[in-house]
Design a protein around this motif. Sequence first.
Motif, PDB file in Angstrom:
ATOM      1  N   ALA A  81      -2.419  -2.983  12.527  1.00 54.42           N
ATOM      2  CA  ALA A  81      -2.058  -2.845  13.942  1.00 54.42           C
ATOM      3  C   ALA A  81      -0.820  -1.969  14.120  1.00 54.42           C
ATOM      4  O   ALA A  81      -0.647  -1.349  15.164  1.00 54.42           O
ATOM      5  N   GLN A  82       0.050  -1.926  13.132  1.00 49.09           N
ATOM      6  CA  GLN A  82       1.258  -1.109  13.259  1.00 49.09           C
ATOM      7  C   GLN A  82       1.140   0.205  12.478  1.00 49.09           C
ATOM      8  O   GLN A  82       2.144   0.813  12.100  1.00 49.09           O
ATOM      9  N   GLY A  83      -0.097   0.628  12.261  1.00 48.02           N
ATOM     10  CA  GLY A  83      -0.338   1.965  11.713  1.00 48.02           C
ATOM     11  C   GLY A  83      -0.300   2.064  10.200  1.00 48.02           C
ATOM     12  O   GLY A  83      -0.464   3.140   9.641  1.00 48.02           O
ATOM     13  N   GLY A  84      -0.100   0.947   9.515  1.00 50.08           N
ATOM     14  CA  GLY A  84      -0.010   0.980   8.053  1.00 50.08           C
ATOM     15  C   GLY A  84      -1.382   0.920   7.407  1.00 50.08           C
ATOM     16  O   GLY A  84      -2.390   0.596   8.055  1.00 50.08           O
ATOM     17  N   ASP A  85      -1.420   1.246   6.129  1.00 46.38           N
ATOM     18  CA  ASP A  85      -2.674   1.231   5.379  1.00 46.38           C
ATOM     19  C   ASP A  85      -2.964  -0.200   4.922  1.00 46.38           C
ATOM     20  O   ASP A  85      -2.302  -0.714   4.025  1.00 46.38           O
ATOM     21  N   PRO A  86      -3.976  -0.853   5.529  1.00 42.52           N
ATOM     22  CA  PRO A  86      -4.218  -2.269   5.211  1.00 42.52           C
ATOM     23  C   PRO A  86      -4.737  -2.494   3.791  1.00 42.52           C
ATOM     24  O   PRO A  86      -4.728  -3.616   3.303  1.00 42.52           O
ATOM     25  N   ARG A  87      -5.181  -1.388   3.142  1.00 44.27           N
ATOM     26  CA  ARG A  87      -5.709  -1.556   1.777  1.00 44.27           C
ATOM     27  C   ARG A  87      -4.642  -1.964   0.775  1.00 44.27           C
ATOM     28  O   ARG A  87      -4.945  -2.341  -0.356  1.00 44.27           O
ATOM     29  N   VAL A  88      -3.347  -1.897   1.183  1.00 47.57           N
ATOM     30  CA  VAL A  88      -2.287  -2.316   0.243  1.00 47.57           C
ATOM     31  C   VAL A  88      -2.461  -3.767  -0.197  1.00 47.57           C
ATOM     32  O   VAL A  88      -1.960  -4.158  -1.258  1.00 47.57           O
ATOM     33  N   THR A  89      -3.148  -4.571   0.618  1.00 46.59           N
ATOM     34  CA  THR A  89      -3.329  -5.967   0.221  1.00 46.59           C
ATOM     35  C   THR A  89      -4.281  -6.108  -0.967  1.00 46.59           C
ATOM     36  O   THR A  89      -4.271  -7.111  -1.660  1.00 46.59           O
ATOM     37  N   GLU A  90      -5.124  -5.083  -1.180  1.00 46.08           N
ATOM     38  CA  GLU A  90      -6.019  -5.143  -2.351  1.00 46.08           C
ATOM     39  C   GLU A  90      -5.562  -4.191  -3.449  1.00 46.08           C
ATOM     40  O   GLU A  90      -5.801  -4.433  -4.619  1.00 46.08           O
ATOM     41  N   ASP A  91      -4.928  -3.103  -3.047  1.00 46.88           N
ATOM     42  CA  ASP A  91      -4.565  -2.078  -4.020  1.00 46.88           C
ATOM     43  C   ASP A  91      -3.076  -1.733  -3.885  1.00 46.88           C
ATOM     44  O   ASP A  91      -2.685  -0.893  -3.084  1.00 46.88           O
ATOM     45  N   GLN A  92      -2.272  -2.409  -4.709  1.00 50.07           N
ATOM     46  CA  GLN A  92      -0.821  -2.247  -4.585  1.00 50.07           C
ATOM     47  C   GLN A  92      -0.327  -0.883  -5.085  1.00 50.07           C
ATOM     48  O   GLN A  92       0.808  -0.507  -4.847  1.00 50.07           O
ATOM     49  N   SER A  93      -1.225  -0.135  -5.758  1.00 53.94           N
ATOM     50  CA  SER A  93      -0.798   1.182  -6.226  1.00 53.94           C
ATOM     51  C   SER A  93      -0.663   2.165  -5.059  1.00 53.94           C
ATOM     52  O   SER A  93      -0.184   3.281  -5.231  1.00 53.94           O
ATOM     53  N   LEU A  94      -1.077   1.742  -3.849  1.00 50.78           N
ATOM     54  CA  LEU A  94      -0.890   2.590  -2.658  1.00 50.78           C
ATOM     55  C   LEU A  94       0.568   2.591  -2.200  1.00 50.78           C
ATOM     56  O   LEU A  94       0.978   3.435  -1.410  1.00 50.78           O
ATOM     57  N   LEU A  95       1.346   1.638  -2.696  1.00 51.66           N
ATOM     58  CA  LEU A  95       2.773   1.594  -2.350  1.00 51.66           C
ATOM     59  C   LEU A  95       3.538   2.574  -3.231  1.00 51.66           C
ATOM     60  O   LEU A  95       3.107   2.883  -4.343  1.00 51.66           O
ATOM     61  N   PRO A  96       4.676   3.087  -2.737  1.00 47.72           N
ATOM     62  CA  PRO A  96       5.432   4.034  -3.565  1.00 47.72           C
ATOM     63  C   PRO A  96       5.880   3.407  -4.893  1.00 47.72           C
ATOM     64  O   PRO A  96       6.289   2.249  -4.923  1.00 47.72           O
ATOM     65  N   GLU A  97       5.726   4.183  -5.952  1.00 49.40           N
ATOM     66  CA  GLU A  97       6.133   3.691  -7.267  1.00 49.40           C
ATOM     67  C   GLU A  97       7.176   4.612  -7.862  1.00 49.40           C
ATOM     68  O   GLU A  97       7.076   5.826  -7.742  1.00 49.40           O
ATOM     69  N   ALA A  98       8.173   4.027  -8.514  1.00 47.23           N
ATOM     70  CA  ALA A  98       9.214   4.841  -9.139  1.00 47.23           C
ATOM     71  C   ALA A  98       8.650   5.546 -10.370  1.00 47.23           C
ATOM     72  O   ALA A  98       7.676   5.091 -10.970  1.00 47.23           O
ATOM     73  N   LYS A  99       9.299   6.676 -10.732  1.00 47.08           N
ATOM     74  CA  LYS A  99       8.809   7.492 -11.846  1.00 47.08           C
ATOM     75  C   LYS A  99       8.935   6.771 -13.187  1.00 47.08           C
ATOM     76  O   LYS A  99       8.081   6.872 -14.050  1.00 47.08           O
ATOM     77  N   TYR A 100      10.038   6.032 -13.348  1.00 52.59           N
ATOM     78  CA  TYR A 100      10.300   5.388 -14.648  1.00 52.59           C
ATOM     79  C   TYR A 100      10.348   3.875 -14.535  1.00 52.59           C
ATOM     80  O   TYR A 100      10.947   3.339 -13.599  1.00 52.59           O
ATOM     81  N   GLN A 101       9.715   3.204 -15.494  1.00 51.02           N
ATOM     82  CA  GLN A 101       9.842   1.747 -15.614  1.00 51.02           C
ATOM     83  C   GLN A 101      10.561   1.468 -16.925  1.00 51.02           C
ATOM     84  O   GLN A 101       9.973   1.584 -17.995  1.00 51.02           O
ATOM     85  N   LEU A 102      11.855   1.160 -16.823  1.00 51.10           N
ATOM     86  CA  LEU A 102      12.682   1.057 -18.015  1.00 51.10           C
ATOM     87  C   LEU A 102      12.984  -0.399 -18.345  1.00 51.10           C
ATOM     88  O   LEU A 102      13.484  -1.142 -17.507  1.00 51.10           O
ATOM     89  N   PRO A 103      12.669  -0.815 -19.574  1.00 53.47           N
ATOM     90  CA  PRO A 103      12.914  -2.216 -19.930  1.00 53.47           C
ATOM     91  C   PRO A 103      14.401  -2.483 -20.185  1.00 53.47           C
ATOM     92  O   PRO A 103      15.110  -1.605 -20.684  1.00 53.47           O
TER      93      PRO A 103
END
Length: 433
Positions: free
Chosen positions: A315-337
């Motif tokens: 309803a507020q213009g966002g992509d509702p598929r984020v609830t099934e596919d979280q890779s649609l959200l921005p992801e940082a370049k590095y995942q550092l342990p």
Amino acid sequence: MRMYDIIEKKRDGYSLTKKEIDFFVQGYTEGLIPDYQASALCMAIYFQGMTEEERVYLTMAMAHSGDVIDLSRIEGVKVDKHSTGGVGDTTTLVLAPLVASVGVPFAKMSGRGLGHTGGTIDKLESIPGFSVEVDQDEFVRLVNENKLAVVGQSGNLTPADKKLYSLRDVTATISSIPLIASSIMSKKLAAGADAIVLDVKTGSGAFMKTKEEAVKLARAMVSIGKGAGRETIAVISDMNQPLGRAIGNALEVKEAIDTLQGKGPEDLTELSLVLGSHMVVLAGKASTPEEGKKKLQENIENGKALEVFRKFVQAQGGDPRVTEDQSLLPEAKYQLPYMAKKSGYIAEITADEIGTSAMLLGAGRTTKESAIDLSVGIVLHKKVGEFVQKGERILTIHANQKEVQEVEAKLDESIRIQTEQPEIPVLIYDIVY
Ligand code: URA
Ligand code: CA
């Protein structure tokens, strides 16, 4: 009436009348009373305190110093929730669809975050397309239809508080319970809620460092709320370690979706259910918090809460598929342990230093104007009380830069490992009615 006499009266420990408080708040907002007199009065209040009546007068005067939002076109009892601020506090994102799913209207006007991490609006804007620019009519329509909308703050809310807060900030008069309580409550009243649930945080990452101070602030706010004719309840919750596991905007949206699917961290789930259960009671959708909690739990299990979130995003213009596919959200370049330097039990993960680490990565604002990076942050794999082996991963740093020594140094200060098993931290210390 003279400002001089009002300052003198408070300095000498007398109570101010409604007329005197109105005179001060109006005069100061309009620029007729200078900063030096306002700061003298704040200092007198700091030392002499305020009675319950004075606190209500001050709060009402500040609430009416600018626009007051009228939510009367929204059906049902509008319950607002406010947190005094914490690190990785994802509760609003969980609570909003959760209480909406049992029919509690959640009409939120929210500001952007400053400091530690982003505010609710920043977090929501990490969903592709999501917009908080919604006009008043559309806002009302959305809440009536889906019981939930979150919009950016528009208009001129509580200008007296804005001015006074900046003045207190530079005159050592922030930490006065009547001034903090009236500042927070004036904003809640101006935002138009019928009832208010407060989450008062206590601990190293909170404004109130001890439980005793937090209870005092909670009592002050609850009594103001009731004095102003709004049912108010305060939950005192822990902010020694961050809430949940994710700290950072998009990371917290993922965490909220997990929690709405019943797969979220225990502490975030529990706090959301407790705050939510009181909201449900205040809105008249359950007769006891236990009954309210059960309804909320059911709507996590049957998927209704997640469905409300999906509709809300759409309803507020966002992509509702984020609830099934979280890779649609921005992801940082590095995942550092970030690894444990020795084996033992985690005794401390201090929230304020984790917050600073997230901010160094770009997740928070240093000034109102600074841009934030919605993808970065920290995800904890261990929390206080858990055992780690030397070399085991305690957390993951989500960064858009490869070099994170400064962040790691902050994390070294934040995390303490010991050989004895520490006490499991309390999540909810008290509830003030
Ligand atoms: N937060 C507020 O909004 N006001 C205060 O005075 C302190 C914290
Ligand atoms: Ca979190």
